[in-house]
Design a protein around this motif. Structure first.
Motif: not given
Length: 311
Positions: A251-252, A184-185, A40, A261-262, A36, A255, A33-34, A248
């Protein structure tokens, strides 16, 4: 990596005889999840579109942390993946046939050691005698070791509790551990949930480098595919920096983590550009390896440079 270098790489690939014909190949991508930039690309289907004409099928596999990604890579079920600084060190020391193929800019403020908001732990030296949770062999592991060294403590001065990020958060919230070292995240998510205090970020403790790695045989046989992946990551980084809220949200949706959070993660570290591994980063990574060896946490001394792929 600049667009011109990538263009030259692809151009040289053709001159060197890399075929542009379909070749029936699976690109198995291990991600967290980190990751990014990778997440994407997955959301947009970018790699699928670019690699399908070459006969390459992209398959995605999600992991909670870096160590299992590299275990799967060594077993042959993952082609490329992204991890923090420590997993490759443990993997190389264990004899895994993997190589570093790229890096992102360091992000020391994207990891932290957290304590409950009301904890009596006020400084790093207060960790003495405490139970500290983190994933074994992860970047959080090295962050913890570096923090103890700065505080003048030994690794034996704490009780390490080796847990996955989700297990560690649960243990932290029920009070089973005194501190939690995390990236993160998960760090951003815990901060947003409240009830936590940052004892220390990674700033001044760890470069917190991020690496792209590949199975050695895959990298040697498919430099063209890796060049295309890197170009996609480089191009996508410009998009990531252009619209934080939309990215963000996207991505949400893929995941399950909240968009906020993102957004916090992107605000803390906006640059996810990719380049080949440079000498400075190899030196920083060698320090990570030497530190773990000195503590007896890896079975033998290693030379990081031996695992750096040269395209």
């Amino acid at each position: 990596m600049t667009a011109s270098i990538l263009k030259k790489t692809l151009g040289l690939a053709v001159l060197a005889g890399w075929s542009l014909a379909a070749q029936a190949l699976d690109l198995n991508v291990g991600y967290q999840k980190s990751a990014i930039n990778l997440v994407s690309l997955k959301a947009q289907g970018t790699l699928e579109k670019q690699l399908a004409p070459l006969g390459v099928t992209v398959k995605w596999y999600e992991f909670q942390a870096g160590p299992p990604i590299l275990e799967a890579m060594n077993a042959g079920s993952v082609s490329i993946g992204m991890t923090g600084d420590s997993p490759p060190v443990f993997a190389q020391a264990a004899g895994a046939n993997i190589v570093y193929i790229g890096q992102e800019p360091s992000k020391p403020e994207s990891s932290a050691i957290l304590v409950p908001a009301g904890s009596t732990i006020k400084k790093l030296a207060d960790l003495k005698g405490k139970r500290v949770a983190f994933t074994k062999g992860s970047s959080a592991h090295y962050l913890t070791v570096a923090a103890l060294k700065k505080a003048g403590l030994q690794y034996s001065d704490i009780t390490p509790v080796y847990l996955t990020p989700s297990e560690a958060r649960a243990a932290f919230e029920r009070g089973s551990v005194d501190a939690w070292s995390i990236w993160d995240p998960y760090y951003a998510a815990a901060s947003r949930a409240g009830g936590v205090r940052v004892l220390s970020s990674g700033k001044g403790l760890s470069a917190n480098n991020t690496f792209y790695l590949a199975a050695r045989d895959f990298a040697q046989a498919n430099p063209k595919v890796i060049a295309i992946v890197f170009k996609a990551l480089t191009d996508n980084n410009k998009q990531l920096r252009g619209n934080v809220q939309q990215v963000a949200k996207t991505l949400s949706g893929y995941t399950g983590l909240e968009a906020e959070t993102y957004a916090a993660m992107l605000a803390r570290h906006p640059d996810y550009s990719v380049s080949y591994v440079n000498a400075k980063t190899v030196q920083q990574q060698q320090q990570v390896a030497d530190t773990f060896h000195a503590l007896g946490l890896i079975p033998k001394a290693i030379k990081v440079q031996d695992a750096v792929w040269k395209p």
